[in-house]
Design a protein around this motif. Structure first.
Motif, PDB file in Angstrom:
ATOM      1  N   HIS A   1     -14.146  55.594  84.488  1.00 37.68           N
ATOM      2  CA  HIS A   1     -15.257  56.451  84.109  1.00 37.68           C
ATOM      3  C   HIS A   1     -14.853  57.872  84.503  1.00 37.68           C
ATOM      4  CE1 HIS A   1     -19.320  58.047  83.835  1.00 37.68           C
ATOM      5  NE2 HIS A   1     -19.613  56.972  83.137  1.00 37.68           N
ATOM      6  N   ASN A   2     -14.982  58.817  83.595  1.00 39.82           N
ATOM      7  CA  ASN A   2     -14.505  60.184  83.806  1.00 39.82           C
ATOM      8  C   ASN A   2     -15.064  60.810  85.085  1.00 39.82           C
ATOM      9  OD1 ASN A   2     -13.012  62.507  83.018  1.00 39.82           O
ATOM     10  ND2 ASN A   2     -14.917  63.428  82.278  1.00 39.82           N
ATOM     11  N   GLU A   3     -16.348  60.622  85.318  1.00 37.71           N
ATOM     12  CA  GLU A   3     -16.977  61.223  86.497  1.00 37.71           C
ATOM     13  C   GLU A   3     -16.399  60.637  87.786  1.00 37.71           C
ATOM     14  OE1 GLU A   3     -21.402  61.802  88.465  1.00 37.71           O
ATOM     15  OE2 GLU A   3     -21.231  61.214  86.365  1.00 37.71           O
ATOM     16  N   LEU A   4     -16.162  59.341  87.791  1.00 36.98           N
ATOM     17  CA  LEU A   4     -15.565  58.703  88.965  1.00 36.98           C
ATOM     18  C   LEU A   4     -14.153  59.237  89.196  1.00 36.98           C
ATOM     19  CD1 LEU A   4     -15.565  56.627  91.260  1.00 36.98           C
ATOM     20  CD2 LEU A   4     -14.803  54.920  89.593  1.00 36.98           C
ATOM     21  N   LEU A   5     -13.368  59.344  88.146  1.00 34.31           N
ATOM     22  CA  LEU A   5     -12.009  59.862  88.291  1.00 34.31           C
ATOM     23  C   LEU A   5     -12.016  61.303  88.796  1.00 34.31           C
ATOM     24  CD1 LEU A   5      -9.037  59.218  88.040  1.00 34.31           C
ATOM     25  CD2 LEU A   5      -9.151  59.896  85.631  1.00 34.31           C
ATOM     26  N   ASP A   6     -12.933  62.112  88.308  1.00 40.86           N
ATOM     27  CA  ASP A   6     -13.062  63.490  88.819  1.00 40.86           C
ATOM     28  C   ASP A   6     -13.403  63.493  90.306  1.00 40.86           C
ATOM     29  OD1 ASP A   6     -12.470  64.582  86.354  1.00 40.86           O
ATOM     30  OD2 ASP A   6     -14.564  64.988  85.824  1.00 40.86           O
ATOM     31  N   ASP A   7     -14.308  62.603  90.708  1.00 37.87           N
ATOM     32  CA  ASP A   7     -14.671  62.503  92.129  1.00 37.87           C
ATOM     33  C   ASP A   7     -13.467  62.071  92.971  1.00 37.87           C
ATOM     34  OD1 ASP A   7     -17.264  63.216  91.487  1.00 37.87           O
ATOM     35  OD2 ASP A   7     -18.066  61.173  91.644  1.00 37.87           O
ATOM     36  N   VAL A   8     -12.678  61.140  92.444  1.00 29.71           N
ATOM     37  CA  VAL A   8     -11.484  60.678  93.164  1.00 29.71           C
ATOM     38  C   VAL A   8     -10.477  61.816  93.292  1.00 29.71           C
ATOM     39  CG1 VAL A   8      -9.496  59.116  93.039  1.00 29.71           C
ATOM     40  CG2 VAL A   8     -11.796  58.255  92.570  1.00 29.71           C
ATOM     41  N   ARG A   9     -10.301  62.581  92.238  1.00 32.16           N
ATOM     42  CA  ARG A   9      -9.378  63.733  92.291  1.00 32.16           C
ATOM     43  C   ARG A   9      -9.816  64.733  93.372  1.00 32.16           C
ATOM     44  NH1 ARG A   9      -9.092  63.712  85.994  1.00 32.16           N
ATOM     45  NH2 ARG A   9      -7.019  62.837  85.682  1.00 32.16           N
ATOM     46  N   ARG A  10     -11.102  65.046  93.397  1.00 29.88           N
ATOM     47  CA  ARG A  10     -11.602  65.990  94.412  1.00 29.88           C
ATOM     48  C   ARG A  10     -11.425  65.420  95.817  1.00 29.88           C
ATOM     49  NH1 ARG A  10     -15.309  67.086  90.306  1.00 29.88           N
ATOM     50  NH2 ARG A  10     -16.767  65.495  90.994  1.00 29.88           N
ATOM     51  N   PHE A  11     -11.701  64.145  95.962  1.00 28.44           N
ATOM     52  CA  PHE A  11     -11.566  63.466  97.245  1.00 28.44           C
ATOM     53  C   PHE A  11     -10.116  63.515  97.721  1.00 28.44           C
ATOM     54  CE2 PHE A  11     -11.001  59.688  99.887  1.00 28.44           C
ATOM     55  CZ  PHE A  11     -12.115  59.717 100.703  1.00 28.44           C
ATOM     56  N   ALA A  12      -9.185  63.215  96.820  1.00 29.38           N
ATOM     57  CA  ALA A  12      -7.757  63.231  97.173  1.00 29.38           C
ATOM     58  C   ALA A  12      -7.320  64.640  97.575  1.00 29.38           C
ATOM     59  CB  ALA A  12      -6.922  62.725  95.998  1.00 29.38           C
ATOM     60  N   LYS A  13      -7.770  65.622  96.841  1.00 29.43           N
ATOM     61  CA  LYS A  13      -7.402  67.008  97.149  1.00 29.43           C
ATOM     62  C   LYS A  13      -7.978  67.434  98.498  1.00 29.43           C
ATOM     63  CE  LYS A  13      -7.435  71.655  95.226  1.00 29.43           C
ATOM     64  NZ  LYS A  13      -7.786  72.486  94.069  1.00 29.43           N
ATOM     65  N   LYS A  14      -9.225  67.085  98.735  1.00 27.90           N
ATOM     66  CA  LYS A  14      -9.889  67.444  99.992  1.00 27.90           C
ATOM     67  C   LYS A  14      -9.158  66.852 101.191  1.00 27.90           C
ATOM     68  CE  LYS A  14     -14.235  66.707 102.480  1.00 27.90           C
ATOM     69  NZ  LYS A  14     -15.575  66.097 102.418  1.00 27.90           N
ATOM     70  N   HIS A  15      -8.671  65.616 101.046  1.00 25.35           N
ATOM     71  CA  HIS A  15      -8.025  64.927 102.162  1.00 25.35           C
ATOM     72  C   HIS A  15      -6.498  65.038 102.123  1.00 25.35           C
ATOM     73  CE1 HIS A  15     -11.756  63.283 103.700  1.00 25.35           C
ATOM     74  NE2 HIS A  15     -12.093  63.025 102.454  1.00 25.35           N
TER      75      HIS A  15
END
Length: 134
Positions: free
Chosen positions: A99-113
């Motif tokens: 799901h596009n929104e989930l993938l965007d959230d995962v990308r932000r999460f990965a970048k943040k951490h």
């Protein structure tokens, strides 16, 4: 049906908007909106994928849905601790849709951490919740 019940929120009326199901007029409807589903290719541990295949077969749930469940549960955590030294050495290419929104959230999460999306996907397996399927 038990899998769908697990996806319902605590009120029992609305499905999480991160997955492929939604509540419409009191009925569960699988969405086919291709704009919200995107293809994604990454490298993931072969042994983790093998474990997911076994879990998917045991619970009759697609492997990708298990991953999405784990990702959503991981994103809901307040703390994230990851040891980069524990990265698997058996990564293979893995193509699927999210799901596009989930993938965007995962990308932000990965970048943040400051970790890769591969790391987040592999770590999310620890957060898959299939308890309601027993």
């Amino acid at each position: 049906m038990q899998y769908l019940e697990q996806l319902l929120n605590h009120d029992g009326y609305v499905l999480t908007n991160k997955l492929f199901w939604k509540m419409v007029n009191g009925k569960l409807i699988k969405t086919n909106n291709n704009e919200t589903i995107v293809k994604f290719r990454t490298n993931v541990s072969k042994s983790i994928l093998d474990q997911l295949d076994i879990l998917a077969a045991d619970y009759n749930i697609p492997r990708n849905h298990l991953i999405q469940n784990g990702l959503q549960n991981l994103l809901d955590q307040e703390q994230y601790i990851f040891n980069t030294e524990s990265r698997p050495k058996d990564r293979v290419q893995y193509k699927t849709t999210y799901h596009n929104e989930l993938l965007d959230d995962v990308r932000r999460f990965a970048k943040k951490h400051r970790v890769s999306i591969n790391d987040v996907i592999e770590h999310s397996v620890k957060f898959i919740d299939v308890a309601s399927h027993k």
